[in-house]
Design a protein around this motif. Structure first.
Motif, short mmCIF file in Angstrom:
data_model
loop_
_atom_site.label_atom_id
_atom_site.label_comp_id
_atom_site.label_asym_id
_atom_site.label_seq_id
_atom_site.Cartn_x
_atom_site.Cartn_y
_atom_site.Cartn_z
N PHE A 77 0.82 -1.22 0.00
CA PHE A 77 0.00 0.00 0.00
C PHE A 77 0.86 1.27 0.00
O PHE A 77 0.41 2.32 -0.45
N HIS A 78 2.09 1.16 0.51
CA HIS A 78 2.98 2.31 0.40
C HIS A 78 3.44 2.50 -1.04
O HIS A 78 3.82 3.60 -1.45
N THR A 79 3.40 1.42 -1.81
CA THR A 79 3.75 1.49 -3.24
C THR A 79 2.56 1.92 -4.09
O THR A 79 2.69 2.74 -5.00
N TYR A 80 1.39 1.36 -3.78
CA TYR A 80 0.22 1.60 -4.62
C TYR A 80 -1.04 1.45 -3.77
O TYR A 80 -1.31 0.37 -3.24
N ALA A 81 -1.79 2.54 -3.62
CA ALA A 81 -2.98 2.51 -2.76
C ALA A 81 -4.14 3.26 -3.41
O ALA A 81 -4.15 3.47 -4.62
N SER A 82 -5.09 3.65 -2.60
CA SER A 82 -6.35 4.20 -3.11
C SER A 82 -6.16 5.43 -4.01
O SER A 82 -6.82 5.57 -5.04
N GLY A 83 -5.26 6.32 -3.60
CA GLY A 83 -5.03 7.52 -4.41
C GLY A 83 -4.51 7.19 -5.79
O GLY A 83 -4.86 7.84 -6.78
N ASP A 84 -3.67 6.16 -5.88
CA ASP A 84 -3.15 5.73 -7.19
C ASP A 84 -4.26 5.15 -8.05
O ASP A 84 -4.29 5.35 -9.28
N THR A 85 -5.18 4.42 -7.41
CA THR A 85 -6.32 3.86 -8.15
C THR A 85 -7.17 4.97 -8.73
O THR A 85 -7.58 4.92 -9.90
N VAL A 86 -7.44 5.99 -7.93
CA VAL A 86 -8.23 7.14 -8.40
C VAL A 86 -7.54 7.77 -9.60
O VAL A 86 -8.17 8.08 -10.62
N GLY A 87 -6.22 7.93 -9.50
CA GLY A 87 -5.46 8.52 -10.60
C GLY A 87 -5.53 7.69 -11.87
O GLY A 87 -5.69 8.23 -12.97
N PHE A 88 -5.45 6.36 -11.72
CA PHE A 88 -5.52 5.46 -12.88
C PHE A 88 -6.81 5.69 -13.66
O PHE A 88 -6.79 5.83 -14.90
N PHE A 89 -7.92 5.69 -12.95
CA PHE A 89 -9.21 5.83 -13.64
C PHE A 89 -9.42 7.24 -14.19
O PHE A 89 -9.93 7.40 -15.31
N GLU A 90 -9.01 8.24 -13.43
CA GLU A 90 -9.23 9.62 -13.90
C GLU A 90 -8.38 9.92 -15.13
O GLU A 90 -8.82 10.65 -16.02
N GLU A 91 -7.18 9.34 -15.21
CA GLU A 91 -6.34 9.51 -16.40
C GLU A 91 -7.00 8.92 -17.64
O GLU A 91 -6.68 9.30 -18.77
N ARG A 92 -7.92 7.99 -17.43
CA ARG A 92 -8.61 7.34 -18.54
C ARG A 92 -10.05 7.83 -18.68
O ARG A 92 -10.88 7.18 -19.31
N GLY A 93 -10.32 8.98 -18.11
CA GLY A 93 -11.61 9.63 -18.29
C GLY A 93 -12.73 9.09 -17.42
O GLY A 93 -13.90 9.39 -17.67
N VAL A 94 -12.39 8.29 -16.39
CA VAL A 94 -13.42 7.75 -15.50
C VAL A 94 -13.33 8.48 -14.16
O VAL A 94 -12.45 8.19 -13.34
N ALA A 95 -14.21 9.43 -13.95
CA ALA A 95 -14.21 10.20 -12.70
C ALA A 95 -14.86 9.37 -11.60
O ALA A 95 -15.86 8.68 -11.83
N LEU A 96 -14.30 9.45 -10.40
CA LEU A 96 -14.85 8.75 -9.24
C LEU A 96 -15.39 9.76 -8.24
O LEU A 96 -14.96 10.91 -8.21
N LYS A 97 -16.32 9.32 -7.41
CA LYS A 97 -16.89 10.19 -6.37
C LYS A 97 -16.81 9.46 -5.03
O LYS A 97 -16.82 8.23 -4.96
N ILE A 98 -16.74 10.25 -3.97
CA ILE A 98 -16.69 9.71 -2.62
C ILE A 98 -18.06 9.87 -1.97
O ILE A 98 -18.62 10.97 -1.94
N GLU A 99 -18.61 8.77 -1.46
CA GLU A 99 -19.88 8.84 -0.76
C GLU A 99 -19.64 9.07 0.73
O GLU A 99 -18.51 9.02 1.20
N GLU A 100 -20.70 9.33 1.45
CA GLU A 100 -20.60 9.74 2.85
C GLU A 100 -19.82 8.75 3.71
O GLU A 100 -19.09 9.13 4.63
N ASP A 101 -19.97 7.47 3.41
CA ASP A 101 -19.29 6.45 4.21
C ASP A 101 -17.88 6.13 3.72
O ASP A 101 -17.23 5.21 4.23
N GLY A 102 -17.40 6.88 2.74
CA GLY A 102 -16.03 6.70 2.24
C GLY A 102 -15.91 5.81 1.02
O GLY A 102 -14.85 5.76 0.39
N ARG A 103 -16.98 5.12 0.67
CA ARG A 103 -16.92 4.26 -0.52
C ARG A 103 -16.81 5.14 -1.77
O ARG A 103 -17.40 6.21 -1.84
N MET A 104 -16.09 4.63 -2.77
CA MET A 104 -15.90 5.39 -4.00
C MET A 104 -16.49 4.62 -5.19
O MET A 104 -16.27 3.42 -5.34
N PHE A 105 -17.25 5.36 -6.00
CA PHE A 105 -17.93 4.80 -7.16
C PHE A 105 -17.64 5.68 -8.37
O PHE A 105 -17.31 6.86 -8.23
#
Length: 426
Positions: A77-105
């Motif tokens: 996780f120090h190498t690759y974690a949630s922020g990196d996942t968000v970056g992967f999808f956003e670089e490919r045009g897939v925006a993610l959102k954070i819901e109240e409980d922290g889940r991301m869709f």
């Protein structure tokens, strides 16, 4: 001869293949999927919305959501974690959102967006996707001192330099891995709901509230269990609890099921839980509150809900405490109020069995973590063999954490494969 074969057309398999192809263009890669469609678990995740990851960006805190794998995942996780996942999808045009409980869709609220992204990337990068390719055996062969893989698919064979296994909780694949010499930790269900038949909740499905739940240890396991005694002391959870037609569900129950997966299996899923429906109170403090209310309130106990819990739940617990619906606060006795305080803060419920949580079936078990190098996700026992996703003995609580395990494992395995391919000439 392929450079890389990925067995398993799911989240981890696609993620690994895409990162290999990006980092090392012209690498010959194929994804083998036994079914007619790929990414089936992605499709049904999160009720068809795909809970991609969780907005927990600190590696140490992120790893705490894994009953099996917490220690091993800290480095990855120090190498690759949630922020990196968000970056992967956003670089490919897939925006993610954070819901109240922290889940991301995905902002689209559709898992198809994630599937389309993966299929499009695989196509762009020249990754072959082969469906209806059920693997019938795996063998490591030696060609002039170089270890390679021979994979049986139907009546034919495929060969590769590097093999990534990303087949999830697949008993047949675990059998093949075991035959190769790896240890498989026997699988048991994780993330399940509790079957409870109890008058206090039987007529109120759909009621939800914040609660504390803990498992009460047994002295004996009973005759049916052949398992050794398992300690459930300290098995505790807090969060939203949902009353269902068959018992209890919701994050509080699912977290408990994940952390207690092996202990509760050893109990044959026959055990008792204690529920505090009002976590801000303990029994004595609540009794003191009731005695104060008794001095000033004139209505019936049933109609005067003095706590922030659902009305139907309050009514059922008042009845369970032996308080008739006509009894007023001035009339109610201290023993009755003591009983009500106990029902609210320390109610005991018998669990008889479990049910799968929607379609999101998760198992605890898989390839023994001691036999994996978590810097590369390569087998410590067999060169050129890599693992990613739920095939290894890692599982998480609900909330996007199981997918994050897949993304992290897929990414690090991909890096391991690329480094090895670049270092070796064949």
């Amino acid at each position: 001869m392929y450079d890389v074969l990925v067995i398993g057309g799911g989240a981890a398999g696609f993620y690994a293949a895409i990162h290999i192809a990006e980092k090392r263009p012209n690498t010959k890669i194929a994804i083998l999927e036994r079914g007619k469609d790929v990414l089936n678990k992605v499709k049904i995740s999160g009720g068809g919305r795909c809970n991609v990851t969780h907005a927990e960006f600190n590696p140490a805190d992120l790893s705490k959501n894994y009953p099996r794998g917490e220690k091993e995942l800290l480095g990855p996780f120090h190498t690759y974690a949630s922020g990196d996942t968000v970056g992967f999808f956003e670089e490919r045009g897939v925006a993610l959102k954070i819901e109240e409980d922290g889940r991301m869709f995905p902002v689209s609220n559709s898992s198809q967006t994630i599937i389309d992204c993966f299929i499009s990337e695989a196509d762009r990068l020249g990754i072959q996707i082969k469906t209806l390719c059920a693997v019938a055996g795996i063998e490591q062969i030696d060609e002039e001192g170089i270890k390679k893989w021979k994979v049986a698919v139907g009546e034919s064979f495929m060969y590769c330099k590097k093999l990534i296994l990303a087949t999830g909780s697949n008993p047949k694949m675990w059998k093949y891995i075991e035959e190769l010499g790896h240890t498989i930790v026997s699988p048991v269900p994780s993330l399940f709901t509790f079957n409870i038949k109890d008058e206090r909740i039987s007529e109120i499905p759909g009621v939800a509230t914040h609660a504390e739940v803990k498992v009460i240890p047994k002295k004996n396991f009973g005759k049916k269990s052949s398992k050794t005694k398992s300690d459930v002391s300290g098995l505790f959870s807090e969060g939203p609890l949902l009353v269902t037609h068959w018992g209890m569900s919701g994050p509080a129950i699912l977290k408990l099921s994940a952390w207690g997966a092996r202990s509760l299996e050893a109990y044959n899923y026959q055990f008792k839980i204690q529920v505090n429906w009002v976590p801000d109170y303990h029994q004595n403090g609540l009794l003191e509150l009731f005695l104060k209310v008794k001095q000033v309130e004139k209505k019936t106990v049933l109609r005067t809900k003095v706590l922030d819990i659902p009305k139907r739940l309050w009514a059922n617990l008042v009845k369970a405490a032996g308080i008739d619906d006509t009894i007023t606060w001035p009339e109610v006795s201290k023993p009755q109020l003591t009983s009500l305080a106990e029902q609210l803060t320390a109610g005991i419920f018998q669990v008889n069995g479990k049910s799968t949580f929607k379609e999101e079936f998760v198992t605890a078990g898989g390839v023994d973590l001691k036999e994996i190098n978590f810097k590369t996700y390569q087998s410590k026992m067999l060169p050129n063999l890599y693992f990613a996703g739920e095939i290894i003995n890692v599982d998480a609580i609900t909330g996007g954490f199981n997918f994050q395990n897949a993304w992290t494992g897929g990414y690090i395995a991909a890096n391991g494969v690329v480094d090895e391919l670049n270092a070796n000439t064949y």
